[in-house]
Scaffold this motif. Sequence first.
Motif, PDB file in Angstrom:
ATOM      1  N   MET A  17     -82.164   4.315 -33.513  1.00 15.68           N
ATOM      2  CA  MET A  17     -81.711   2.926 -33.372  1.00 15.68           C
ATOM      3  C   MET A  17     -82.900   1.973 -33.305  1.00 15.68           C
ATOM      4  SD  MET A  17     -78.295   2.928 -30.976  1.00 15.68           S
ATOM      5  CE  MET A  17     -78.960   3.905 -29.636  1.00 15.68           C
ATOM      6  N   GLN A  18     -83.935   2.364 -32.583  1.00 10.44           N
ATOM      7  CA  GLN A  18     -85.123   1.510 -32.480  1.00 10.44           C
ATOM      8  C   GLN A  18     -85.819   1.374 -33.831  1.00 10.44           C
ATOM      9  OE1 GLN A  18     -86.966   3.571 -29.229  1.00 10.44           O
ATOM     10  NE2 GLN A  18     -85.749   2.504 -27.704  1.00 10.44           N
ATOM     11  N   ALA A  19     -85.633   2.352 -34.709  1.00  9.97           N
ATOM     12  CA  ALA A  19     -86.221   2.305 -36.053  1.00  9.97           C
ATOM     13  C   ALA A  19     -85.328   1.548 -37.038  1.00  9.97           C
ATOM     14  CB  ALA A  19     -86.480   3.719 -36.561  1.00  9.97           C
ATOM     15  N   GLY A  20     -84.175   1.058 -36.555  1.00 11.02           N
ATOM     16  CA  GLY A  20     -83.318   0.248 -37.407  1.00 11.02           C
ATOM     17  C   GLY A  20     -82.098   0.940 -37.970  1.00 11.02           C
ATOM     18  N   GLU A  21     -81.921   2.226 -37.668  1.00 12.95           N
ATOM     19  CA  GLU A  21     -80.710   2.915 -38.122  1.00 12.95           C
ATOM     20  C   GLU A  21     -79.563   2.432 -37.249  1.00 12.95           C
ATOM     21  OE1 GLU A  21     -81.238   4.222 -40.769  1.00 12.95           O
ATOM     22  OE2 GLU A  21     -83.181   5.194 -40.772  1.00 12.95           O
ATOM     23  N   ASP A  22     -78.512   1.890 -37.855  1.00  7.88           N
ATOM     24  CA  ASP A  22     -77.465   1.276 -37.038  1.00  7.88           C
ATOM     25  C   ASP A  22     -76.068   1.842 -37.267  1.00  7.88           C
ATOM     26  OD1 ASP A  22     -76.991   0.172 -39.538  1.00  7.88           O
ATOM     27  OD2 ASP A  22     -76.669  -1.850 -38.765  1.00  7.88           O
ATOM     28  N   THR A  23     -75.950   2.860 -38.102  1.00  7.05           N
ATOM     29  CA  THR A  23     -74.651   3.509 -38.281  1.00  7.05           C
ATOM     30  C   THR A  23     -74.797   4.998 -37.979  1.00  7.05           C
ATOM     31  OG1 THR A  23     -74.982   4.041 -40.619  1.00  7.05           O
ATOM     32  CG2 THR A  23     -73.985   1.886 -40.122  1.00  7.05           C
ATOM     33  N   VAL A  24     -73.679   5.605 -37.618  1.00  6.14           N
ATOM     34  CA  VAL A  24     -73.687   7.047 -37.342  1.00  6.14           C
ATOM     35  C   VAL A  24     -74.210   7.794 -38.558  1.00  6.14           C
ATOM     36  CG1 VAL A  24     -72.207   9.052 -36.908  1.00  6.14           C
ATOM     37  CG2 VAL A  24     -71.879   6.947 -35.587  1.00  6.14           C
ATOM     38  N   GLU A  25     -73.747   7.423 -39.749  1.00  2.18           N
ATOM     39  CA  GLU A  25     -74.155   8.126 -40.964  1.00  2.18           C
ATOM     40  C   GLU A  25     -75.670   8.065 -41.173  1.00  2.18           C
ATOM     41  OE1 GLU A  25     -71.723   5.800 -40.787  1.00  2.18           O
ATOM     42  OE2 GLU A  25     -69.977   7.107 -40.996  1.00  2.18           O
ATOM     43  N   ARG A  26     -76.253   6.900 -40.972  1.00  4.50           N
ATOM     44  CA  ARG A  26     -77.704   6.769 -41.159  1.00  4.50           C
ATOM     45  C   ARG A  26     -78.475   7.537 -40.096  1.00  4.50           C
ATOM     46  NH1 ARG A  26     -79.122   0.630 -42.195  1.00  4.50           N
ATOM     47  NH2 ARG A  26     -81.199   1.542 -42.150  1.00  4.50           N
ATOM     48  N   HIS A  50     -72.688  10.926 -28.281  1.00  7.37           N
ATOM     49  CA  HIS A  50     -73.880  10.423 -27.586  1.00  7.37           C
ATOM     50  C   HIS A  50     -73.863   8.903 -27.508  1.00  7.37           C
ATOM     51  CE1 HIS A  50     -76.429  13.928 -26.839  1.00  7.37           C
ATOM     52  NE2 HIS A  50     -76.013  14.419 -27.990  1.00  7.37           N
ATOM     53  N   LEU A  51     -73.512   8.253 -28.610  1.00  7.00           N
ATOM     54  CA  LEU A  51     -73.488   6.792 -28.624  1.00  7.00           C
ATOM     55  C   LEU A  51     -72.481   6.246 -27.624  1.00  7.00           C
ATOM     56  CD1 LEU A  51     -73.789   6.218 -32.456  1.00  7.00           C
ATOM     57  CD2 LEU A  51     -75.483   5.551 -30.728  1.00  7.00           C
ATOM     58  N   LEU A  52     -71.321   6.875 -27.520  1.00  6.23           N
ATOM     59  CA  LEU A  52     -70.320   6.422 -26.553  1.00  6.23           C
ATOM     60  C   LEU A  52     -70.822   6.588 -25.126  1.00  6.23           C
ATOM     61  CD1 LEU A  52     -67.122   7.806 -28.300  1.00  6.23           C
ATOM     62  CD2 LEU A  52     -67.868   5.407 -28.172  1.00  6.23           C
ATOM     63  N   LYS A  53     -71.535   7.679 -24.871  1.00  8.29           N
ATOM     64  CA  LYS A  53     -72.151   7.882 -23.551  1.00  8.29           C
ATOM     65  C   LYS A  53     -73.178   6.801 -23.286  1.00  8.29           C
ATOM     66  CE  LYS A  53     -75.289  11.038 -21.121  1.00  8.29           C
ATOM     67  NZ  LYS A  53     -76.480  10.171 -21.112  1.00  8.29           N
ATOM     68  N   LEU A  54     -74.044   6.536 -24.271  1.00 11.90           N
ATOM     69  CA  LEU A  54     -75.072   5.510 -24.110  1.00 11.90           C
ATOM     70  C   LEU A  54     -74.440   4.135 -23.923  1.00 11.90           C
ATOM     71  CD1 LEU A  54     -77.567   6.811 -26.808  1.00 11.90           C
ATOM     72  CD2 LEU A  54     -77.965   6.746 -24.327  1.00 11.90           C
ATOM     73  N   GLU A  55     -73.336   3.872 -24.621  1.00 14.28           N
ATOM     74  CA  GLU A  55     -72.633   2.596 -24.467  1.00 14.28           C
ATOM     75  C   GLU A  55     -72.087   2.467 -23.039  1.00 14.28           C
ATOM     76  OE1 GLU A  55     -69.532   0.097 -27.134  1.00 14.28           O
ATOM     77  OE2 GLU A  55     -68.859   2.109 -26.572  1.00 14.28           O
ATOM     78  N   ALA A  56     -71.502   3.530 -22.517  1.00 18.69           N
ATOM     79  CA  ALA A  56     -70.961   3.512 -21.154  1.00 18.69           C
ATOM     80  C   ALA A  56     -72.059   3.267 -20.126  1.00 18.69           C
ATOM     81  CB  ALA A  56     -70.235   4.822 -20.856  1.00 18.69           C
ATOM     82  N   GLU A  57     -73.263   3.727 -20.437  1.00 20.62           N
ATOM     83  CA  GLU A  57     -74.425   3.539 -19.546  1.00 20.62           C
ATOM     84  C   GLU A  57     -75.139   2.210 -19.809  1.00 20.62           C
ATOM     85  OE1 GLU A  57     -75.535   8.296 -19.260  1.00 20.62           O
ATOM     86  OE2 GLU A  57     -76.709   7.001 -20.554  1.00 20.62           O
ATOM     87  N   LYS A  58     -74.589   1.405 -20.718  1.00 20.40           N
ATOM     88  CA  LYS A  58     -75.179   0.117 -21.105  1.00 20.40           C
ATOM     89  C   LYS A  58     -76.551   0.284 -21.754  1.00 20.40           C
ATOM     90  CE  LYS A  58     -72.023  -2.439 -18.772  1.00 20.40           C
ATOM     91  NZ  LYS A  58     -70.737  -2.050 -19.270  1.00 20.40           N
TER      92      LYS A  58
END
Length: 75
Positions: A17-26, A50-58
């Motif tokens: 995500m920090q490298a700019g990948e913003d979709t699950v596929e990428r 993982h993303l849903l977990k990270l979202e829940a953790e803000k």
Amino acid sequence: SYIDHRLAREAQILEAMQAGEDTVERMVERIYVDTPRALHPAAGQSVLSHLLKLEAEKRASRAVDAGGAEHWAAS
């Protein structure tokens, strides 16, 4: 151990995500380079979990574009 592997995968997702990948596929394309493409859908389910977990953790946020595609960013 399993927990170490999960934490390492989480770190890879945050890096993507920090490298700019913003979709699950990428993210799957970036992280699972040595995994056969036939297994990428399953890998995508893992990344989404993982993303849903990270979202829940803000620690990640998602936006939905006009076409309904989800885009993720590290928070």
